[in-house]
Design an enzyme around this catalytic site. Structure first.
Site, PDB file in Angstrom:
ATOM      1  N   ASP A   1       5.890  54.024  84.548  1.00 58.33           N
ATOM      2  CA  ASP A   1       5.188  54.115  83.245  1.00 58.33           C
ATOM      3  C   ASP A   1       4.150  55.243  83.158  1.00 58.33           C
ATOM      4  O   ASP A   1       3.041  55.022  82.648  1.00 58.33           O
ATOM      5  CB  ASP A   1       4.511  52.771  82.930  1.00 58.33           C
TER       6      ASP A   1
ATOM      7  N   CYS B   1       1.903  46.949  85.769  1.00 56.97           N
ATOM      8  CA  CYS B   1       3.315  47.286  85.996  1.00 56.97           C
ATOM      9  C   CYS B   1       3.602  47.743  87.419  1.00 56.97           C
ATOM     10  O   CYS B   1       4.660  47.432  87.960  1.00 56.97           O
ATOM     11  CB  CYS B   1       3.783  48.283  84.942  1.00 56.97           C
TER      12      CYS B   1
ATOM     13  N   LYS C   1      12.066  49.293  79.710  1.00 56.13           N
ATOM     14  CA  LYS C   1      11.727  47.866  79.801  1.00 56.13           C
ATOM     15  C   LYS C   1      10.801  47.488  78.662  1.00 56.13           C
ATOM     16  O   LYS C   1      10.184  48.361  78.040  1.00 56.13           O
ATOM     17  CB  LYS C   1      11.080  47.557  81.150  1.00 56.13           C
TER      18      LYS C   1
HETATM   19  C1  VGL Z   1       1.481  48.108  81.166  1.00 51.85           C
HETATM   20  C2  VGL Z   1       0.204  46.625  79.963  1.00 51.85           C
HETATM   21  C3  VGL Z   1       1.169  46.568  78.973  1.00 51.85           C
HETATM   22  C4  VGL Z   1       1.638  48.954  82.389  1.00 51.85           C
HETATM   23  C5  VGL Z   1       2.460  48.054  80.193  1.00 51.85           C
HETATM   24  O1  VGL Z   1       2.446  49.914  82.378  1.00 51.85           O
HETATM   25  O2  VGL Z   1       0.936  48.677  83.401  1.00 51.85           O
HETATM   26  N1  VGL Z   1       0.366  47.384  81.055  1.00 51.85           N
HETATM   27  N2  VGL Z   1       2.286  47.293  79.101  1.00 51.85           N
END
Ligand code: VGL
Ligand code: ZN
Length: 200
Positions: free
Chosen positions: A8, A151, A106
């Site tokens: 991410d 994540c 995702k």
């Molecule tokens: C994430 C919160 C919501 C992350 C993704 O990538 O850590 N955190 N969505």
């Protein structure tokens, strides 16, 4: 076979983004330096529909940081982020995406969040990451990216649960830190589950 999992590293998680991770942009040059040393690099991409139920904006009277029950799973509510096809969902501008062998998206199901790159948060639906790695005889993963306390942590914990040797690179990740100490707590959880935490 060893794979690097780049979790991410998207604009919304960088300073100025919708769900900014403090100092999140610092991981970009570190990851760029690491990627060429791996035979296999797999990136994950948080990829939500605009009406995703993890967004506080979808719940009357709730704010980011509040916790609700979402289809039987405890869910922290977030600002709207990583909406499919938006600039915020794009990989960080400076990230060398040409090094990616594969991308796993995702969080596409409106009704369940997906922190881990392997499964939705209820562990019911797999993303395909495990099959992708096993088909390539991966037995070891090295995890980096954003965010350490969500994540990255859940990707590492699922990797351990699935039997992959798992390392998290503490200098190639940063935490949201809703609470002080969440970064260290996440690293402790990964160690307790059998993972290795080291620097690049
Ligand atoms: C994430 C919160 C919501 C992350 C993704 O990538 O850590 N955190 N969505
Ligand atoms: Zn998300």
């Amino acid at each position: 076979m060893k794979a690097l999992l780049v979790v991410d590293v998207q604009n919304d998680f960088l300073p100025g983004g919708a769900l900014a991770v403090p100092d999140g942009d610092a991981v970009v040059p570190v990851i760029n330096r690491l990627m060429p040393a791996y035979d296999l690099v797999v990136a994950t991409q948080d990829w939500h529909p605009a009406e995703h139920r993890s967004f506080a904006s979808r719940h009357v009277g709730q704010s980011p940081g509040d916790v609700i029950d979402l289809a039987g799973v405890q869910q922290i509510l977030w600002p709207d982020h990583c909406i499919q096809h938006s600039g915020g969902a794009s990989f960080a501008a400076g990230l060398d995406v040409a090094e990616f062998d594969h991308v796993i998206r995702k969080g596409e199901d409106e009704f369940i969040d997906s922190y881990s790159g392997f499964y939705d948060n209820d562990h019911r639906r797999a993303t395909g990451l495990e099959d992708y790695l096993r088909e390539r005889d991966v037995d070891e993963v090295v995890v980096c990216g954003l965010a350490a306390d969500y994540c990255v942590k859940f990707t590492a914990l699922d990797a351990l649960r699935l039997g992959f040797r798992t390392t998290v690179l503490s200098d190639a990740t940063r935490a949201v830190n809703l609470k002080d100490g969440d970064f260290e707590a996440a690293l402790d959880e990964i160690r307790a589950a059998g993972g290795t935490v080291t620097t690049s």
